[in-house]
Design an enzyme around this catalytic site. Structure first.
Site, PDB file in Angstrom:
ATOM      1  N   LYS A   1      -8.430  13.782   4.770  1.00  0.00           N
ATOM      2  CA  LYS A   1      -7.589  12.620   4.744  1.00  0.00           C
ATOM      3  C   LYS A   1      -6.593  12.535   5.920  1.00  0.00           C
ATOM      4  O   LYS A   1      -6.645  13.873   6.504  1.00  0.00           O
ATOM      5  CB  LYS A   1      -6.877  12.425   3.510  1.00  0.00           C
ATOM      6  N   ARG A   2      -5.745  11.604   6.316  1.00  0.00           N
ATOM      7  CA  ARG A   2      -4.869  11.779   7.320  1.00  0.00           C
ATOM      8  C   ARG A   2      -3.735  13.013   6.896  1.00  0.00           C
ATOM      9  O   ARG A   2      -3.692  13.244   5.659  1.00  0.00           O
ATOM     10  CB  ARG A   2      -3.959  10.332   7.105  1.00  0.00           C
TER      11      ARG A   2
ATOM     12  N   THR B   1      -8.725   6.513  -1.988  1.00  0.00           N
ATOM     13  CA  THR B   1     -10.244   6.224  -2.010  1.00  0.00           C
ATOM     14  C   THR B   1     -11.123   7.396  -1.828  1.00  0.00           C
ATOM     15  O   THR B   1     -12.230   7.213  -2.200  1.00  0.00           O
ATOM     16  CB  THR B   1     -10.441   5.144  -1.113  1.00  0.00           C
TER      17      THR B   1
ATOM     18  N   HIS C   1       0.758  -1.256  -0.085  1.00  0.00           N
ATOM     19  CA  HIS C   1      -0.047  -0.091   0.142  1.00  0.00           C
ATOM     20  C   HIS C   1       0.767   1.204   0.104  1.00  0.00           C
ATOM     21  O   HIS C   1       0.133   2.270   0.220  1.00  0.00           O
ATOM     22  CB  HIS C   1      -1.037   0.182   1.234  1.00  0.00           C
TER      23      HIS C   1
ATOM     24  N   LYS D   1     -14.600   8.500  -3.705  1.00  0.00           N
ATOM     25  CA  LYS D   1     -15.911   8.820  -2.963  1.00  0.00           C
ATOM     26  C   LYS D   1     -16.632  10.091  -3.280  1.00  0.00           C
ATOM     27  O   LYS D   1     -17.880  10.518  -3.481  1.00  0.00           O
ATOM     28  CB  LYS D   1     -15.726   8.875  -1.287  1.00  0.00           C
TER      29      LYS D   1
ATOM     30  N   LYS E   1       0.871  13.898   2.119  1.00  0.00           N
ATOM     31  CA  LYS E   1      -0.582  14.235   1.519  1.00  0.00           C
ATOM     32  C   LYS E   1      -0.725  15.851   1.070  1.00  0.00           C
ATOM     33  O   LYS E   1      -1.899  16.194   0.301  1.00  0.00           O
ATOM     34  CB  LYS E   1      -1.707  14.201   2.593  1.00  0.00           C
TER      35      LYS E   1
END
Length: 808
Positions: free
Chosen positions: A546-547, A654, A359, A658, A552
């Site tokens: 998100k985290r 993901t 991942h 969404k 990110k």
């Protein structure tokens, strides 16, 4: 057979609820509290699911069905009641039946807390996969730890993130059915002795700590299927009796010490590992899960089929990321030490059983353990890992690989044990989770292995459960889709393709626009009710949820917000579209840089939101304690989804799926699944910017010079200077230095290199947004193309190409 009328179904539903209330509380529905009704409905769902599970299991055994066992350190399942009722086909009936009795099902749904079993995309993916496996009638059992407190509850105090215990079990334990018949013993520490008797090695354990692994089962019914997925949650309990003598003599701490130490194993998800105690606890968690799961799988197989050599015929084992990879040496231990199989027989079985999903390409996330820690904590497992490493090295030498390549691929190197290498060597298939990610694995990160093994590497692009993330989360849009194309899309997401013929229908597009606004109103009301935050649904909602992590690039998003703020400070009448920037996510408790970014966002929000000259056009919100249930409200309200990681860093993502499924548009880099979404939905479906993965490699190779962007780009200079000056009375010169530094303490994700392209992508996005008809046409077109990104498709790929499962 006589068809049951809707009226009778409602009567039967009320009767079942009354029956459960009488059974557990000796009370009628009219007098029951919402919490009591919640528990009654949960028991109804559990009972229905167990009946389905028993029938399905008998059918599988009769047909010699093969089952997948899915191991993951987290399952981010969110709330269970709504999904259970939906998948069992009871949601509408229950809601109407309760309404006729003066009860509101939405109030009952609120009773449940999000399960504290996950953190981010890894756990959410695992949960989506359980739903899809159950819906598609593939036999499945998930394995995880029953965390007492999950990760943590996020609370902001003066803009700083603080961590509080996530006490979720008060409403979550109703779903968990104890299975004392499946309990087993996991051993830690001590030492082992080996001897040979009748040609077989005998292993004896000495001075070890014995921990009871006690399982609880949760049931997840598939939608419109005969199948129910089981999630087995393992709790750690002391196997020794309580020392009453010490306790009676007043030695309370000593009497409870061992029990408390053992139960730490399932206290929290991902304990901080920036100290030795944290590292040790994480390792114990991973072995505890791996050992309990393997013992359970082997015991069940022996009871049903006797012959362990038939394991690959009936069982597949999937490792979701490296955390459960200790299942490999543990399974070898069970097959050899407890069942007398040879090494070669055991290794052949393990290799046929185990597959592995990688991942991440982030080196910090590729687990490496200190060799001495594993040797101390699990001595027998350590000796098996050493033998795996020895045999692999021997094979590589026999195939004339040079020593440098062998050291890169070896399991043990420089007194460190590389869990990714162990997973690759032991598995018969290894997959990435997007086309780009899988390509990077094969050509770069695991390129040596790709050369060593033929046909081991493959790709399965991630997916999401569209039933939960569209049908349940966005009932308005789901109802419109049902009106336009019928209900088949609920079971088969490819049916969404039929929506494309409506993208030129002005009435439909207007309805899509109205639905988005209503969803934004709902989210605004939710924020006001839960966090006392006011946002205007007439503004554009720009969302990054998100985290919180440097890769990110929430920081890149913040830089753009600061740039807009600078323009409005200079000219409050500037022609800027009113927009609300919404951030959501948790920073790991020990992750200093991520928590600094959280603090920056909150201080910037405080200053902007209190500036009456700019806050009509610009607002910033950080949603506290982001969770699945919050995401279910936020995703339908999203206009713009920020997917802005540096190209080549995000495996898949993901959240992008969404948001687009719910009629949002992406601003994104050419990274992870963003590329595939853009390719399938069309070039106009998203606003792509920044360097490509190969360009990133070239910049790294030629040495990244962030100061040059400060010198040449006025926009960058303005933003950096404002960081130094600070917000809400707090200077963020530390972040400024981080962005401009070329040393090891600088920004490895090159925010400044992509900044100009990012601003231009926002300009292009803004141009389309100012044309509502064209914007919402593209939103509907995106929805029509998202069938490919259903987790149902992902599971079909796994079942066909990796696990070799058949539907039952």
């Amino acid at each position: 057979m006589k068809t049951t009328t809707k009226k009778n179904t409602e009567k039967e539903t009320i009767a079942k609820i009354d029956q459960q209330l009488q059974k557990y509380y000796n009370i009628s529905l009219a007098d029951a509290t919402d919490k009591q009704i919640f528990n009654a409905l949960a028991h109804i769902a559990i009972d229905e699911s167990f009946v389905k599970r028993q029938k399905f299991s008998r059918n599988c055994k009769r047909k010699d069905g093969k089952a997948i066992n899915y191991l993951c350190m987290e399952f981010l399942i969110g709330k269970t009641l709504r999904t259970s009722l939906f998948n069992l086909g009871l949601d509408k009936t229950v809601a109407k039946a309760l309404k006729n009795k003066g009860k509101n099902i939405e109030n009952i749904y609120k009773i449940e807390a999000d399960a504290g079993l996950g953190n981010g995309g890894l756990g959410r993916l695992a949960s989506c996969f359980l739903d899809s496996l159950a819906t598609l009638d593939y036999p499945v059992t998930g394995h995880c730890i029953r965390y007492d407190y999950g990760l943590f509850k996020q609370k902001f105090v003066d803009g700083q993130q603080t961590e509080l215990p996530d006490e979720w079990l008060s409403s979550g334990d109703v779903w968990q059915v104890p299975r004392p018949d499946k309990a087993c013993i996991v051993r830690f520490d001590g030492y082992v002795t080996e001897s040979f008797k009748d040609g077989h090695m005998q292993v004896e354990y000495h001075d070890c700590q014995e921990v009871e692994a006690f399982p609880y089962d949760m049931m997840f019914s598939g939608y419109d299927s005969k199948n129910v997925a089981a999630l087995r949650l393992w709790a750690a309990k002391s196997s020794n009796t309580f020392d009453t003598k010490k306790f009676s003599q007043g030695e309370y701490a000593q009497a409870l010490a061992e029990k408390n130490e053992i139960e730490l194993i399932n206290k929290v998800l991902y304990p901080a590992d920036d100290h030795m105690q944290g590292k040790s606890l994480r390792l114990r968690q991973q072995y505890f899960l791996a050992s309990a799961a393997m013992q359970s799988i082997v015991a069940t197989h022996k009871r049903r089929y006797k012959n362990l050599k038939l394991l690959p015929k009936y069982i597949a084992i999937h490792i979701n990321d490296t955390h459960p990879v200790l299942c490999v040496p543990e399974l070898m231990r069970i097959l050899m030490d407890e069942n007398g199989l040879s090494w070669d027989e055991s290794w052949d079985i393990v290799n046929k059983l185990v597959s592995y999903t990688n991942h991440t390409i982030l080196k910090e996330s590729l687990e490496v353990w200190d060799e001495s820690l594993i040797a101390r904590t699990m001595p027998r497992i350590y000796s098996i890992i050493k033998e795996i490493d020895r045999r692999f090295r021997q094979e590589a030498k026999s195939r004339h690989y040079n020593q440098g390549v062998i050291e890169r691929m070896a399991v043990i190197n420089s007194r460190r044990i590389k869990m990714t290498n162990l997973a690759v060597i032991a598995s018969h298939k290894v997959n990435g989770v997007s086309k780009l990610h899988s390509q990077i694995l094969k050509e770069d990160l695991l390129g040596d292995f790709n050369h060593f093994y033929h046909n081991k590497f493959t790709n399965v692009t991630n997916g999401i459960t569209h039933r939960r993330w569209l049908c349940e989360s966005n009932p308005r849009l789901s109802a419109l889709i049902e009106k336009l194309i019928g209900t088949k899309f609920i079971k088969n997401a490819n049916e969404l393709e039929k929506l494309e013929k409506f993208v030129e229908d002005k009435k439909v597009i207007k309805e899509v626009e109205k639905i988005k606004f209503k969803n934004k109103e709902d989210f605004a009301n939710f924020l006001k009710e839960t966090q006392n935050i006011d946002i205007d649904p007439h503004t554009r909602f720009d969302v990054q949820a998100k985290r919180i992590h440097e890769y990110k690039r929430q920081l890149l998003n913040v830089l753009y917000v600061i740039y807009l703020y600078s323009q409005l400070k200079e000219n409050p009448d500037a022609d800027i579209t009113p927009q609300t920037f919404i951030f959501a996510g948790k920073a790991a408790a020990g992750y200093r840089r991520a928590k600094e970014i959280v603090y920056l966002i909150n201080q910037l929000a405080e200053e902007i939101n209190n500036n009456e000259l700019v806050n009509k056009k610009l607002k910033v919100v950080f949603v506290e304690n982001y969770s699945v249930s919050v995401a279910e409200k936020l995703m339908p309200a999203t206009d713009v989804s920020e997917q802005i990681s540096l190209a080549g860093q995000e495996a898949s993502g993901t959240g992008n799926m969404k948001a687009v499924l719910n009629g949002g548009l992406m601003i994104c880099t050419a990274d992870g699944a963003n590329i595939e979404i853009s390719n399938i939905c069309g070039e106009d479906s998203s606003f792509m910017f920044g360097m490509k993965a190969e360009e990133v490699e070239n910049v790294w190779a030629s040495h990244y010079e962030p100061a040059s962007y400060y010198a040449k780009d006025p926009k960058v200079k303005v933003v950096i200077d404002m960081l130094n000056e600070g917000f809400n009375g707090v200077s963020f010169q530390g972040i400024s230095n981080y962005l401009l530094s070329t040393s090891d303490g600088g920004d490895p994700y090159m925010c400044l290199a992509d900044f100009d392209s990012y601003v231009k992508a926002h300009d292009k996005l803004d141009e389309l947004y100012r044309q509502p008809n064209l914007w919402h046409k593209q939103c509907l077109k995106n929805v029509s193309k998202m069938g490919y990104f259903s987790s149902d498709r992902s599971i079909e790929d796994y079942a066909r190409d990796i696990w070799h499962l058949k539907k039952m």
